[in-house]
Design an enzyme around this catalytic site. Structure first.
Site, mmCIF file in Angstrom:
data_model
loop_
_atom_site.group_PDB
_atom_site.id
_atom_site.type_symbol
_atom_site.label_atom_id
_atom_site.label_comp_id
_atom_site.label_asym_id
_atom_site.label_seq_id
_atom_site.Cartn_x
_atom_site.Cartn_y
_atom_site.Cartn_z
ATOM 1 N N ARG A 36 -15.460 25.182 17.162
ATOM 2 C CA ARG A 36 -15.517 26.166 16.080
ATOM 3 C C ARG A 36 -14.799 27.478 16.403
ATOM 4 O O ARG A 36 -13.989 27.943 15.614
ATOM 5 C CB ARG A 36 -16.978 26.477 15.722
ATOM 6 C CG ARG A 36 -17.740 25.271 15.241
ATOM 7 C CD ARG A 36 -19.191 25.599 14.925
ATOM 8 N NE ARG A 36 -19.326 26.354 13.678
ATOM 9 C CZ ARG A 36 -20.497 26.629 13.106
ATOM 10 N NH1 ARG A 36 -21.609 26.228 13.669
ATOM 11 N NH2 ARG A 36 -20.541 27.307 11.993
ATOM 12 N N HIS A 82 -14.624 18.547 7.797
ATOM 13 C CA HIS A 82 -15.324 19.734 8.300
ATOM 14 C C HIS A 82 -16.678 19.887 7.608
ATOM 15 O O HIS A 82 -16.792 20.581 6.600
ATOM 16 C CB HIS A 82 -14.450 20.972 8.045
ATOM 17 C CG HIS A 82 -14.823 22.164 8.875
ATOM 18 N ND1 HIS A 82 -14.574 22.257 10.224
ATOM 19 C CD2 HIS A 82 -15.410 23.332 8.536
ATOM 20 C CE1 HIS A 82 -14.976 23.422 10.684
ATOM 21 N NE2 HIS A 82 -15.493 24.105 9.684
ATOM 22 N N TYR A 126 -10.963 29.933 -9.107
ATOM 23 C CA TYR A 126 -9.920 30.668 -9.818
ATOM 24 C C TYR A 126 -8.586 30.702 -9.055
ATOM 25 O O TYR A 126 -7.528 30.754 -9.671
ATOM 26 C CB TYR A 126 -10.371 32.113 -10.066
ATOM 27 C CG TYR A 126 -11.616 32.229 -10.903
ATOM 28 C CD1 TYR A 126 -11.651 31.730 -12.203
ATOM 29 C CD2 TYR A 126 -12.761 32.833 -10.409
ATOM 30 C CE1 TYR A 126 -12.794 31.837 -12.975
ATOM 31 C CE2 TYR A 126 -13.902 32.949 -11.165
ATOM 32 C CZ TYR A 126 -13.925 32.445 -12.451
ATOM 33 O OH TYR A 126 -15.052 32.540 -13.219
#
Length: 820
Positions: A36, A82, A126
């Site tokens: 990570r 993931h 968006y």
């Protein structure tokens, strides 16, 4: 004591609590470190970034395809590779798009992806994204199991790459930051052009000295620009893997018209902020400090930033000192920050702190390995295809036999066996012949097969050459790097200043701002006074053992100004004008060399109040090296000084002067040649302080540079030889040349032992001081030197003895009497 349940055997195993906690925490820590928080040294990516890029590659979101909703990309990344929170994936995707977060964005976005003012991006439903040219070409070109290793995803349903076949060191290019368990990484971004130059230099010379590597890669290059103050932190970070780099915003002091009917005011204008500093948060911080009374002298603050760039205007009160306010902003606000560089990355899945050289070397090793795998795979494919084409051509060359054999064969298997025996073919070749369509029998198809076979053999020979020689592989690697530099490289955004350390000590704030006159004498003394000089005596020859010091240079400034001194070894030192002792009575002054920590001969001196960005210093060495350095790089020097240029062992600095836009420079050699150049970017490009400079002109055997003069078209030059011959020459008679030319011969010497000794820009009122090796001092008016043409040898203006030579020519700016 903890109890562990073994479900398979139905037993409860007693385990010490500290042992279980230690083991579990270690597994968690390694999961965070490897999976990570830390980037891989090879492609410079964390797993989340690698998975985002690969998922977009699988979706076909190349730079020439339409944008796709970010929600679709995030969904693919979550579902396939993931299994973490969607917001963390979207945040990572946003940073790959932001041009103020990534020096070279790997993704292109469409929509609101936030701003430098910490405005949040729009929701992922968006915004839209696709791969940027950099991300697609540099990281995903040629990706396959042949070039990099793949592994199972979290549920074994998909394959994902363990590393991307990066063609550039993305870790250094875009930087990386992350906090793991017990360790952290914070790699600053760099300029692509500089990294490529450093990589190529390391390929050519793996034992490249650190000094040369730091010349090629002088420091980080942040996407938001700014100014790095000093190089101590950079050197520490690059050599040890850890260092503190001081980063400032760019600020200028301007005169502005605040509004209608109001007087003009002084303002501090901020045009660039340090990396990751929010403009709005910074303005709020300044306003709070003003309200608390901790920041004085500020009348108003406005944010005039727009799409074209940053502009924050801080209006000052009429009585405020702009430099003092700016120093307070550096001290009390994040206009100056310390970037704690930690060059930590995963090397073979092990976290390791590395130097700059190690990071570049690890990338080169990975790139060589990738190219080897790529070419080996291509070689196997080309070899297999050449084998098939060879069988097809063999069949076409004996077509009647093949047709007869096929006509009488009872089935395909028998035909295949008979083809192999009759034409000596392999199993693969026989299968391809049986599958060959009838159109392959045409003449054009035969020619196409023959051409393909020749091209395949040519490429196979080239691949054998590349795989058989490491040097040939490195040549291809260098070619690829240069191509990427031409395509994606750009200019540096972050300026690196010459200061060594930064101090906010207000040691000079109590110095009164008093106009000061500095007089420099021919014996190396300096006199400081607060009154103007008096007129001196008429010119005459004097005995240097009995003479008063003659003032050869006068500079006027403030007691708060800096006195910048350049020595023969190429070092620069700075001290306040107020630190020069005041001269009283008939004192000859203070030895200038005694004001320096090291007793070196001084070549040039400059009084500087503000280190203008538009002014440069032009430096010239004995062996003909020339360079132009921004004057701003000499701001905030310490007593230890700094190097202005890199010199060879047998070279030295002989001349330095300020130059501005439009200036020209005339260089003079001992052989009587002059070279006139424009002091611009084309002929004398700007360089950093550690650069050696370019060769100004070609020197003949036994010849050296003796000086230079900054000129305009109408400037007159005084040329004086060692034997006392002199003439005045207009600069316009010399043609403008290119750096590296031979120049123009302007002094045909009547004596074989004569040589040009000095050059100076003069007017008829200028007085010159000549020094001989006798020793003698002579004062000479430039008006007595005749103006002659370019081919004239000059007139004798000084009578020298048979073995005597003139050794120095100095322009006397001010005449002084016995009391100076």
């Amino acid at each position: 004591m903890a109890k562990q349940l073994n479900l398979q055997e139905g037993k409860v195993i007693a385990t010490a609590l500290h042992t279980e906690m230690q083991q579990s925490y270690l597994e968690y820590a390694m999961s965070v470190i490897v999976g990570r928080a830390l980037p891989d040294v090879r492609d410079g990516l964390k797993p989340v970034h690698r998975r985002i890029l690969y998922a977009m590659h699988e979706l076909g979101l190349t730079p020439d395809r339409p944008y796709r909703k970010c929600a679709r990309v995030v969904g693919d990344v979550l579902g396939k590779y993931h299994p973490h929170g969607d917001q963390s994936v979207y945040d990572a995707l946003v940073r790959l798009v932001q041009d103020f977060s990534s020096r070279y964005p790997l993704l292109a976005g469409h929509g609101n992806f936030g701003s430098v003012d910490n405005d949040p991006p729009a929701a992922m439903r968006y915004t839209e994204c696709r791969l940027a040219g950099m991300g697609h070409e540099v990281l995903l070109d040629n990706i396959s199991e042949a070039t990099v290793d793949f592994t199972d995803n979290f549920d074994g349903s998909q394959q994902e790459p363990t590393v991307l076949p990066a063609q550039l060191p993305i870790l250094l290019l875009n930087g990386s930051s992350g906090i793991a368990v017990g360790m952290a990484t914070n790699v600053p971004p760099h300029n692509l052009n500089e990294l490529v130059d450093g990589l190529i230099a390391l390929i050519d010379n793996p034992e490249l000295p650190d000094e040369r590597l730091l010349e090629l890669i002088p420091g980080p290059d942040f996407p938001t620009g700014g100014e790095i103050v000093g190089q101590e932190g950079i050197r520490d970070a690059y050599t040890t893997g850890r260092g503190s780099i001081t980063l400032r915003g760019r600020a200028e002091v301007e005169e502005i018209q605040p509004g209608r009917g109001r007087h003009r005011r002084t303002a501090v204008v901020i045009t660039e902020f340090p990396f990751q500093v929010s403009r709005d948060s910074w303005i709020e911080k300044v306003a709070d400090l003003v309200n608390q009374g901790r920041l004085d002298g500020i009348a108003d603050i406005r944010n005039e930033s727009d799409r074209d760039g940053t502009r924050v205007v801080i209006e000052l009160r009429r009585e405020a000192n702009p430099q003092k306010v700016l120093n307070s902003l550096y001290k009390l606000t994040p206009l100056q920050v310390n970037f704690g560089a930690i060059l930590l990355a995963l090397d073979d899945n092990q976290p390791r702190q590395m130097s700059l050289r190690e990071l570049l070397t690890q990338f080169l090793n990975f790139r060589i390995e990738t190219l080897t795998r790529l070419y080996s795979h291509e070689q196997e494919q080309k070899r297999a295809r050449a084998h098939v084409v060879e069988g097809l051509l063999r069949a076409l060359s004996d077509l009647d036999t093949v047709i007869d054999l096929l006509r009488h064969a009872p089935d395909g298997s028998t035909a295949k066996v008979q083809l192999q025996e009759r034409l000596n073919l392999s199993d693969r070749q026989a299968s391809e012949i049986l599958a060959m369509p009838l159109r392959r029998l045409t003449g054009l198809e035969r020619q196409n097969l023959q051409t393909e076979f020749q091209e395949l053999n040519g490429r196979l020979r080239e691949l054998e050459r590349l795989l058989g020689s490491r040097n040939e592989l490195l040549k291809v690697l260098k070619k690829d790097l240069r191509g990427l530099k031409r395509k994606h490289g750009d200019q540096r955004r972050t300026v690196i200043s010459g200061a060594v350390t930064v101090s906010f000590e207000e040691e000079h704030e109590d110095i009164p701002d008093v106009p000061s006159l500095l007089q420099f004498t021919h014996r190396g003394y300096v006199r400081r006074s607060e009154v103007g000089p008096r007129r001196g005596r008429p010119p005459k020859e004097v005995n240097p053992e009995e003479a008063e010091d003659f003032v050869v240079e006068t500079q006027v400034g403030s007691s708060r100004d800096d006195l910048l001194l350049l020595t023969r070894s190429g070092r620069a030192f700075s001290l306040k004008v107020a630190e020069v002792p005041l001269t009283s009575g008939r004192s000859r002054g203070t030895p200038l060399i005694g004001l320096l920590p090291q007793g070196e001969p001084i070549v040039a001196r400059f009084t500087e109040g503000t280190y203008s960005e538009s002014t440069c210093l032009l430096l010239l060495t004995r062996q003909g090296r020339i360079k132009r350095v921004p004057l701003a790089e000499f701001n905030e020097l310490t007593g230890r000084g700094l190097s202005t240029l890199k010199l060879k062992d047998d070279d030295e600095l002989i001349w330095a002067a300020r130059v501005h836009t439009g200036d020209q420079v005339v260089l003079a050699t001992s052989g009587g040649r002059l070279l006139r150049l424009m002091a611009d970017e084309e002929q004398i490009p700007l360089m950093g302080r550690t650069a050696m400079g370019n060769q100004a002109l070609r020197l003949r055997q036994g010849e050296g540079l003796i000086g230079a003069a900054v000129v305009r078209e109408s400037t007159e030059l005084a040329l004086v030889t060692q034997k006392g011959y002199a003439k005045r020459l207009r600069a316009s008679l010399l043609r403008l040349s290119q750096r590296g030319d031979l120049g123009v011969q302007v002094l045909p010497f009547s004596l074989k032992t004569d040589a040009l000794m000095g050059i100076a820009a003069v007017t008829p009122e200028t007085e010159l001081l000549l020094t001989t090796d006798a020793p003698r001092l002579l004062r000479l008016s430039a008006q007595t030197i005749p103006p002659l043409g370019r081919d004239a040898e000059g007139r004798r203006v000084v009578q020298t003895n048979k073995s005597e030579k003139l050794t120095e020519l100095t322009v006397m700016a001010v005449e002084v009497g016995p009391e100076g």
